[in-house]
Design an enzyme around this catalytic site. Structure first.
Site, PDB file in Angstrom:
ATOM      1  N   ASP A   1       0.870  -1.168   0.000  1.00  0.00           N
ATOM      2  CA  ASP A   1       0.000   0.000   0.000  1.00  0.00           C
ATOM      3  C   ASP A   1       0.914   1.227   0.000  1.00  0.00           C
ATOM      4  O   ASP A   1       2.139   1.105  -0.178  1.00  0.00           O
ATOM      5  CB  ASP A   1      -0.987  -0.037   1.181  1.00  0.00           C
ATOM      6  CG  ASP A   1      -0.331   0.209   2.535  1.00  0.00           C
ATOM      7  OD1 ASP A   1       0.920   0.283   2.597  1.00  0.00           O
ATOM      8  OD2 ASP A   1      -1.053   0.333   3.528  1.00  0.00           O
TER       9      ASP A   1
ATOM     10  N   CYS B   1       3.285  -2.996   4.030  1.00  0.00           N
ATOM     11  CA  CYS B   1       2.437  -1.859   4.391  1.00  0.00           C
ATOM     12  C   CYS B   1       3.194  -1.067   5.446  1.00  0.00           C
ATOM     13  O   CYS B   1       4.410  -1.242   5.592  1.00  0.00           O
ATOM     14  CB  CYS B   1       1.036  -2.297   4.848  1.00  0.00           C
ATOM     15  SG  CYS B   1       0.952  -3.281   6.343  1.00  0.00           S
TER      16      CYS B   1
ATOM     17  N   HIS C   1      10.758 -23.693   8.890  1.00  0.00           N
ATOM     18  CA  HIS C   1       9.885 -24.394   9.849  1.00  0.00           C
ATOM     19  C   HIS C   1       8.402 -24.210   9.553  1.00  0.00           C
ATOM     20  O   HIS C   1       7.612 -25.111   9.782  1.00  0.00           O
ATOM     21  CB  HIS C   1      10.160 -23.900  11.275  1.00  0.00           C
ATOM     22  CG  HIS C   1      11.465 -24.397  11.819  1.00  0.00           C
ATOM     23  ND1 HIS C   1      11.829 -24.270  13.146  1.00  0.00           N
ATOM     24  CD2 HIS C   1      12.513 -25.009  11.216  1.00  0.00           C
ATOM     25  CE1 HIS C   1      13.028 -24.792  13.336  1.00  0.00           C
ATOM     26  NE2 HIS C   1      13.471 -25.235  12.176  1.00  0.00           N
TER      27      HIS C   1
ATOM     28  N   HIS D   1       7.791 -30.637  11.123  1.00  0.00           N
ATOM     29  CA  HIS D   1       7.092 -29.363  10.911  1.00  0.00           C
ATOM     30  C   HIS D   1       5.790 -29.551  10.123  1.00  0.00           C
ATOM     31  O   HIS D   1       4.855 -28.769  10.286  1.00  0.00           O
ATOM     32  CB  HIS D   1       8.007 -28.370  10.196  1.00  0.00           C
ATOM     33  CG  HIS D   1       9.287 -28.141  10.933  1.00  0.00           C
ATOM     34  ND1 HIS D   1       9.324 -27.573  12.192  1.00  0.00           N
ATOM     35  CD2 HIS D   1      10.569 -28.439  10.619  1.00  0.00           C
ATOM     36  CE1 HIS D   1      10.567 -27.516  12.607  1.00  0.00           C
ATOM     37  NE2 HIS D   1      11.351 -28.041  11.674  1.00  0.00           N
TER      38      HIS D   1
ATOM     39  N   THR E   1       3.168  -1.097   8.787  1.00  0.00           N
ATOM     40  CA  THR E   1       3.709  -1.943   9.852  1.00  0.00           C
ATOM     41  C   THR E   1       3.876  -3.403   9.432  1.00  0.00           C
ATOM     42  O   THR E   1       4.537  -4.165  10.139  1.00  0.00           O
ATOM     43  CB  THR E   1       2.755  -1.945  11.055  1.00  0.00           C
ATOM     44  OG1 THR E   1       1.472  -2.413  10.596  1.00  0.00           O
ATOM     45  CG2 THR E   1       2.620  -0.556  11.665  1.00  0.00           C
TER      46      THR E   1
HETATM   47  C1  RB5 Z   1      -1.786   2.947   6.365  1.00  0.00           C
HETATM   48  O1  RB5 Z   1      -1.724   4.212   6.921  1.00  0.00           O
HETATM   49  C2  RB5 Z   1      -1.425   1.886   7.401  1.00  0.00           C
HETATM   50  O2  RB5 Z   1      -2.460   1.729   8.290  1.00  0.00           O
HETATM   51  C3  RB5 Z   1      -1.081   0.580   6.716  1.00  0.00           C
HETATM   52  O3  RB5 Z   1      -0.016   0.799   5.849  1.00  0.00           O
HETATM   53  C4  RB5 Z   1      -0.653  -0.577   7.592  1.00  0.00           C
HETATM   54  O4  RB5 Z   1       0.351  -0.193   8.480  1.00  0.00           O
HETATM   55  C5  RB5 Z   1      -1.718  -1.362   8.228  1.00  0.00           C
HETATM   56  O5  RB5 Z   1      -1.470  -2.354   8.913  1.00  0.00           O
END
Ligand code: RB5
Length: 145
Positions: free
Chosen positions: A10, A67, A100, A135, A69
């Site tokens: 994203d 993304c 694993h 596994h 995080t």
């Molecule tokens: C977008 O702002 C953010 O929420 C997305 O990139 C991500 O971190 C969601 O888990």
């Protein structure tokens, strides 16, 4: 045949995806980039689902989702039976995810780690081979009946 890697992000993961695409250009990997191709705001599940469908349709071997995080991407990807998505923050985790957990999707957070660390994480993921054996039994138990 070269390993087929499909990647998507994203807006929060766009910059890191672009860095990784360049870093892997010389590796023996065939890359498909599903986007995004610019930093305007999108909804991460749309990209996660498109990438998982590509793998489940047999058009790619492994996937990379980025993304902000890595959390949202991993949540969405893991809703697909047959997808095992691993959110990793260091190279040991990504190596173990392959060896694993037979992970077929790596999730990274573009706002959490820098490009050099991310590249090492991806390289370990690509180099790792699933070990099978004990596994396999554990992976069979992941899916709820
Ligand atoms: C977008 O702002 C953010 O929420 C997305 O990139 C991500 O971190 C969601 O888990």
């Amino acid at each position: 045949m070269a390993l087929r890697l499909v990647m998507a992000s994203d807006h929060g993961g766009f910059a890191l995806k672009e860095d990784l695409k360049k870093a892997l250009a010389s590796a023996d990997v065939l890359i498909t980039d599903l986007g995004v191709h610019e930093e305007s705001s999108v909804d991460y599940p749309d990209l996660a689902h498109a990438l998982c469908d590509t793998i489940l349709d047999g058009e790619a071997d492994l996937g990379l989702l980025v993304c902000g995080t890595g959390i949202g991407m991993s949540m969405a990807a893991n809703r697909h039976p047959g997808i095992r998505a691993a959110l990793c923050t260091d190279p040991y985790m990504s190596r173990m995810a392959r060896e694993h957990n037979d992970a077929n999707v790596l999730c990274l957070g573009g706002r959490v780690i820098g490009p050099s660390l991310a590249e090492n994480i991806v390289r370990e993921f690509l180099d790792g081979n699933y070990e099978g054996g004990r596994h396999a039994r554990r992976i069979d138990k992941i899916d709820l009946r």
